[in-house]
Design an enzyme around this catalytic site. Structure first.
Site, PDB file in Angstrom:
ATOM      1  N   LYS A 158       4.439   9.616 -15.952  1.00  0.00           N
ATOM      2  CA  LYS A 158       3.811   8.291 -16.092  1.00  0.00           C
ATOM      3  C   LYS A 158       3.682   8.002 -17.619  1.00  0.00           C
ATOM      4  O   LYS A 158       4.061   6.873 -18.073  1.00  0.00           O
ATOM      5  CB  LYS A 158       2.331   8.298 -15.435  1.00  0.00           C
ATOM      6  CG  LYS A 158       2.314   8.201 -13.872  1.00  0.00           C
ATOM      7  CD  LYS A 158       1.060   8.231 -13.123  1.00  0.00           C
ATOM      8  CE  LYS A 158       0.179   9.419 -13.696  1.00  0.00           C
ATOM      9  NZ  LYS A 158       0.575  10.919 -13.314  1.00  0.00           N
ATOM     10  N   ARG A 178      -6.353   5.375  -8.991  1.00  0.00           N
ATOM     11  CA  ARG A 178      -6.449   6.627  -8.271  1.00  0.00           C
ATOM     12  C   ARG A 178      -6.913   6.930  -7.026  1.00  0.00           C
ATOM     13  O   ARG A 178      -7.197   8.152  -6.336  1.00  0.00           O
ATOM     14  CB  ARG A 178      -6.915   7.764  -9.011  1.00  0.00           C
ATOM     15  CG  ARG A 178      -5.703   8.281 -10.119  1.00  0.00           C
ATOM     16  CD  ARG A 178      -6.541   9.147 -11.069  1.00  0.00           C
ATOM     17  NE  ARG A 178      -5.720  10.344 -11.294  1.00  0.00           N
ATOM     18  CZ  ARG A 178      -5.091  10.353 -12.662  1.00  0.00           C
ATOM     19  NH1 ARG A 178      -4.914   9.517 -13.510  1.00  0.00           N
ATOM     20  NH2 ARG A 178      -4.346  11.781 -12.887  1.00  0.00           N
ATOM     21  N   ARG A 219       4.709  21.227 -20.633  1.00  0.00           N
ATOM     22  CA  ARG A 219       4.459  20.029 -21.287  1.00  0.00           C
ATOM     23  C   ARG A 219       3.586  20.420 -22.604  1.00  0.00           C
ATOM     24  O   ARG A 219       2.702  21.242 -22.795  1.00  0.00           O
ATOM     25  CB  ARG A 219       3.250  19.102 -20.399  1.00  0.00           C
ATOM     26  CG  ARG A 219       2.877  18.001 -21.520  1.00  0.00           C
ATOM     27  CD  ARG A 219       2.673  16.638 -20.792  1.00  0.00           C
ATOM     28  NE  ARG A 219       1.345  17.308 -20.005  1.00  0.00           N
ATOM     29  CZ  ARG A 219       0.693  16.374 -19.066  1.00  0.00           C
ATOM     30  NH1 ARG A 219       1.330  15.070 -18.874  1.00  0.00           N
ATOM     31  NH2 ARG A 219      -0.285  16.812 -18.384  1.00  0.00           N
ATOM     32  N   ARG A 259      -2.528  20.671 -23.449  1.00  0.00           N
ATOM     33  CA  ARG A 259      -3.427  19.842 -22.808  1.00  0.00           C
ATOM     34  C   ARG A 259      -4.297  20.992 -22.138  1.00  0.00           C
ATOM     35  O   ARG A 259      -3.753  21.807 -21.557  1.00  0.00           O
ATOM     36  CB  ARG A 259      -2.852  18.826 -21.814  1.00  0.00           C
ATOM     37  CG  ARG A 259      -3.677  17.500 -22.514  1.00  0.00           C
ATOM     38  CD  ARG A 259      -2.923  16.256 -21.624  1.00  0.00           C
ATOM     39  NE  ARG A 259      -3.321  16.240 -20.264  1.00  0.00           N
ATOM     40  CZ  ARG A 259      -2.986  15.275 -19.455  1.00  0.00           C
ATOM     41  NH1 ARG A 259      -2.203  14.398 -19.859  1.00  0.00           N
ATOM     42  NH2 ARG A 259      -3.481  15.369 -18.286  1.00  0.00           N
ATOM     43  N   ARG A 310      -5.556  19.441  -9.827  1.00  0.00           N
ATOM     44  CA  ARG A 310      -5.096  18.297 -10.085  1.00  0.00           C
ATOM     45  C   ARG A 310      -4.353  17.693  -8.928  1.00  0.00           C
ATOM     46  O   ARG A 310      -4.344  16.635  -8.621  1.00  0.00           O
ATOM     47  CB  ARG A 310      -4.443  18.102 -11.345  1.00  0.00           C
ATOM     48  CG  ARG A 310      -5.817  18.004 -12.441  1.00  0.00           C
ATOM     49  CD  ARG A 310      -5.171  18.439 -13.884  1.00  0.00           C
ATOM     50  NE  ARG A 310      -4.003  17.200 -14.155  1.00  0.00           N
ATOM     51  CZ  ARG A 310      -2.812  17.511 -15.122  1.00  0.00           C
ATOM     52  NH1 ARG A 310      -3.105  18.906 -15.776  1.00  0.00           N
ATOM     53  NH2 ARG A 310      -2.169  16.583 -15.523  1.00  0.00           N
TER      54      ARG A 310
HETATM   55  P1  AP5 Z   1       4.358  13.173 -18.358  1.00  0.00           P
HETATM   56  O1  AP5 Z   1       4.960  11.932 -18.713  1.00  0.00           O
HETATM   57  O2  AP5 Z   1       3.211  13.615 -19.305  1.00  0.00           O
HETATM   58  O3  AP5 Z   1       3.425  13.057 -16.936  1.00  0.00           O
HETATM   59  P2  AP5 Z   1       2.331  12.126 -16.386  1.00  0.00           P
HETATM   60  O4  AP5 Z   1       2.444  11.594 -15.036  1.00  0.00           O
HETATM   61  O5  AP5 Z   1       1.840  11.303 -17.558  1.00  0.00           O
HETATM   62  O6  AP5 Z   1       1.271  13.352 -16.018  1.00  0.00           O
HETATM   63  P3  AP5 Z   1      -0.005  13.621 -16.697  1.00  0.00           P
HETATM   64  O7  AP5 Z   1      -0.442  15.003 -16.397  1.00  0.00           O
HETATM   65  O8  AP5 Z   1      -0.391  13.034 -17.721  1.00  0.00           O
HETATM   66  O9  AP5 Z   1      -0.977  12.843 -15.405  1.00  0.00           O
HETATM   67  P4  AP5 Z   1      -2.411  12.881 -14.796  1.00  0.00           P
HETATM   68  O10 AP5 Z   1      -2.209  11.837 -13.913  1.00  0.00           O
HETATM   69  O11 AP5 Z   1      -2.668  14.410 -13.982  1.00  0.00           O
HETATM   70  O12 AP5 Z   1      -3.046  12.911 -16.204  1.00  0.00           O
HETATM   71  P5  AP5 Z   1      -4.023  12.006 -16.476  1.00  0.00           P
HETATM   72  O13 AP5 Z   1      -4.159  12.030 -18.078  1.00  0.00           O
HETATM   73  O14 AP5 Z   1      -3.965  10.459 -16.079  1.00  0.00           O
HETATM   74  O15 AP5 Z   1       5.174  14.307 -17.907  1.00  0.00           O
HETATM   75  C1  AP5 Z   1       4.644  15.589 -17.810  1.00  0.00           C
HETATM   76  C2  AP5 Z   1       6.010  16.577 -18.167  1.00  0.00           C
HETATM   77  O16 AP5 Z   1       7.140  16.495 -17.745  1.00  0.00           O
HETATM   78  C3  AP5 Z   1       6.237  16.126 -19.746  1.00  0.00           C
HETATM   79  O17 AP5 Z   1       6.287  17.650 -20.459  1.00  0.00           O
HETATM   80  C4  AP5 Z   1       7.454  15.583 -19.896  1.00  0.00           C
HETATM   81  O18 AP5 Z   1       8.165  15.628 -20.851  1.00  0.00           O
HETATM   82  C5  AP5 Z   1       8.004  16.107 -18.556  1.00  0.00           C
HETATM   83  N1  AP5 Z   1       9.181  14.879 -17.933  1.00  0.00           N
HETATM   84  C6  AP5 Z   1       8.680  13.695 -17.796  1.00  0.00           C
HETATM   85  N2  AP5 Z   1       9.886  13.036 -17.246  1.00  0.00           N
HETATM   86  C7  AP5 Z   1      10.735  13.945 -17.063  1.00  0.00           C
HETATM   87  C8  AP5 Z   1      12.170  14.024 -16.488  1.00  0.00           C
HETATM   88  N3  AP5 Z   1      12.515  12.868 -15.771  1.00  0.00           N
HETATM   89  N4  AP5 Z   1      12.804  14.905 -16.456  1.00  0.00           N
HETATM   90  C9  AP5 Z   1      12.314  16.200 -16.768  1.00  0.00           C
HETATM   91  N5  AP5 Z   1      10.918  16.297 -17.511  1.00  0.00           N
HETATM   92  C10 AP5 Z   1      10.212  15.423 -17.533  1.00  0.00           C
HETATM   93  O19 AP5 Z   1      -5.491  12.280 -16.118  1.00  0.00           O
HETATM   94  C11 AP5 Z   1      -6.225  13.532 -16.378  1.00  0.00           C
HETATM   95  C12 AP5 Z   1      -7.537  13.664 -15.923  1.00  0.00           C
HETATM   96  O20 AP5 Z   1      -8.447  12.486 -16.105  1.00  0.00           O
HETATM   97  C13 AP5 Z   1      -7.703  13.593 -14.225  1.00  0.00           C
HETATM   98  O21 AP5 Z   1      -7.496  14.724 -13.872  1.00  0.00           O
HETATM   99  C14 AP5 Z   1      -9.028  12.910 -13.941  1.00  0.00           C
HETATM  100  O22 AP5 Z   1      -9.958  14.133 -14.165  1.00  0.00           O
HETATM  101  C15 AP5 Z   1      -9.121  11.966 -15.028  1.00  0.00           C
HETATM  102  N6  AP5 Z   1      -8.919  10.672 -14.583  1.00  0.00           N
HETATM  103  C16 AP5 Z   1      -7.815   9.905 -15.253  1.00  0.00           C
HETATM  104  N7  AP5 Z   1      -7.815   8.685 -14.507  1.00  0.00           N
HETATM  105  C17 AP5 Z   1      -8.698   8.682 -13.646  1.00  0.00           C
HETATM  106  C18 AP5 Z   1      -8.882   7.765 -12.679  1.00  0.00           C
HETATM  107  N8  AP5 Z   1      -8.525   6.703 -12.498  1.00  0.00           N
HETATM  108  N9  AP5 Z   1     -10.028   8.129 -11.793  1.00  0.00           N
HETATM  109  C19 AP5 Z   1     -10.676   9.437 -11.833  1.00  0.00           C
HETATM  110  N10 AP5 Z   1     -10.437  10.415 -12.859  1.00  0.00           N
HETATM  111  C20 AP5 Z   1      -9.255   9.941 -13.561  1.00  0.00           C
END
Ligand code: AP5
Length: 241
Positions: free
Chosen positions: A22, A97, A141, A174, A185
């Site tokens: 994402k 989410r 990552r 991270r 997660r």
């Molecule tokens: P990346 O692009 O970083 O993936 P991502 O989907 O953004 O993953 P996140 O870990 O950021 O998602 P998340 O939803 O767990 O975290 P968030 O910060 O939202 O890619 C991942 C890796 O893969 C990278 O190394 C990249 O280089 C590689 N990659 C990407 N595409 C690729 C491809 N095509 N091929 C090969 N490699 C690839 O949330 C964190 C925390 O915040 C949650 O756990 C929760 O506690 C809280 N939170 C956030 N939003 C909410 C909400 N709405 N409600 C409640 N709690 C929330």
């Protein structure tokens, strides 16, 4: 590029498990369509870094890999979406989410955005990736603390070990990318976020993209989905070119 800056894109909702890409794809969409990325994870981490009240309240849940309580999310998201840079469109990365968040978002957009006939309905894109690939992506990552660029030691390593290609900053892991937190997660995703896919699918609003391909191939699919959505809405007379 000037054309992209001039036209409405509307809300782009990116759904997908942790590690689905994402954040990576949001950056490509920002660069192409010139709309802001609203990452709720980044906003929450920024609150924790600044030591705000909200930051203190969410730290324990985020450290465990649990979702933050719905009620803590709404004000933060509403405040950000009301900023002027969101009027032409925005990318929601990490929100909604839960089914309750999805219902809240529909009500919020209806009240605050769609009374204005120039605003496009949201396009909801699901980045579909299998579990093994997700684990590899999350454990590998690394990100740049200065410019936010995302790398992966397995798939997209930096040119020089652990240093950002763009500004030379030392890359960081991270806090929630430790293996036991990653598993939690992914479980939260299955239990709480999978129903959000069903919520949009039942309304015929969900478009799935095969996101286990190379990043640029995934980007091309996403641009295709957004362009078709914008063209379709324009055809229905809801957009103004
Ligand atoms: P990346 O692009 O970083 O993936 P991502 O989907 O953004 O993953 P996140 O870990 O950021 O998602 P998340 O939803 O767990 O975290 P968030 O910060 O939202 O890619 C991942 C890796 O893969 C990278 O190394 C990249 O280089 C590689 N990659 C990407 N595409 C690729 C491809 N095509 N091929 C090969 N490699 C690839 O949330 C964190 C925390 O915040 C949650 O756990 C929760 O506690 C809280 N939170 C956030 N939003 C909410 C909400 N709405 N409600 C409640 N709690 C929330």
């Amino acid at each position: 590029m000037a054309n992209e800056a001039a036209r409405n894109v509307g809300p782009v909702i990116l759904l997908g498990a942790p590690g689905a890409g994402k954040g990576t794809q949001s950056k490509a969409i920002v660069a192409h369509y010139l709309v802001p990325q609203i990452s709720t994870g980044d906003l929450l981490r920024e609150h924790m870094r600044r030591g705000t009240d909200l930051g203190h309240k969410v730290r324990a849940a985020m450290d465990r890999g649990d979702l933050v309580a719905d009620e803590l999310m709404y004000d933060m998201v509403a405040t950000r979406l009301r900023e002027p840079d969101c009027r032409r469109g925005f990318i929601l990365d990490g929100f909604p989410r839960t089914s309750r968040q999805a219902e809240w978002l529909d009500a919020f957009l209806k009240k605050e955005f769609f009374e204005n006939s120039e605003t496009l309905q949201p396009v909801v894109i699901h980045l579909d990736v299998d579990y093994t690939q997700l684990l590899l992506r999350l454990t590998g990552r690394r990100s740049c603390p200065t410019c936010g660029r995302i790398y992966n030691v397995h798939f997209q390593p930096p040119r020089y070990d652990e240093l950002c290609d763009l500004d030379g900053s030392k890359l960081i892991l991270r806090d929630d990318d430790r293996e036991e937190v990653i598993r939690q997660r992914l479980e939260e995703y299955e239990m709480q976020t999978r129903p959000v896919l069903e919520y949009y699918r039942a309304q015929g609003r969900l478009v799935s993209v095969t996101a286990s391909r190379a990043p640029e191939e995934v980007t091309a699919q996403i641009f295709g989905v957004i362009d078709s959505h914008v063209a379709l809405q324009a055809g229905r007379g809801t957009a103004r070119e």
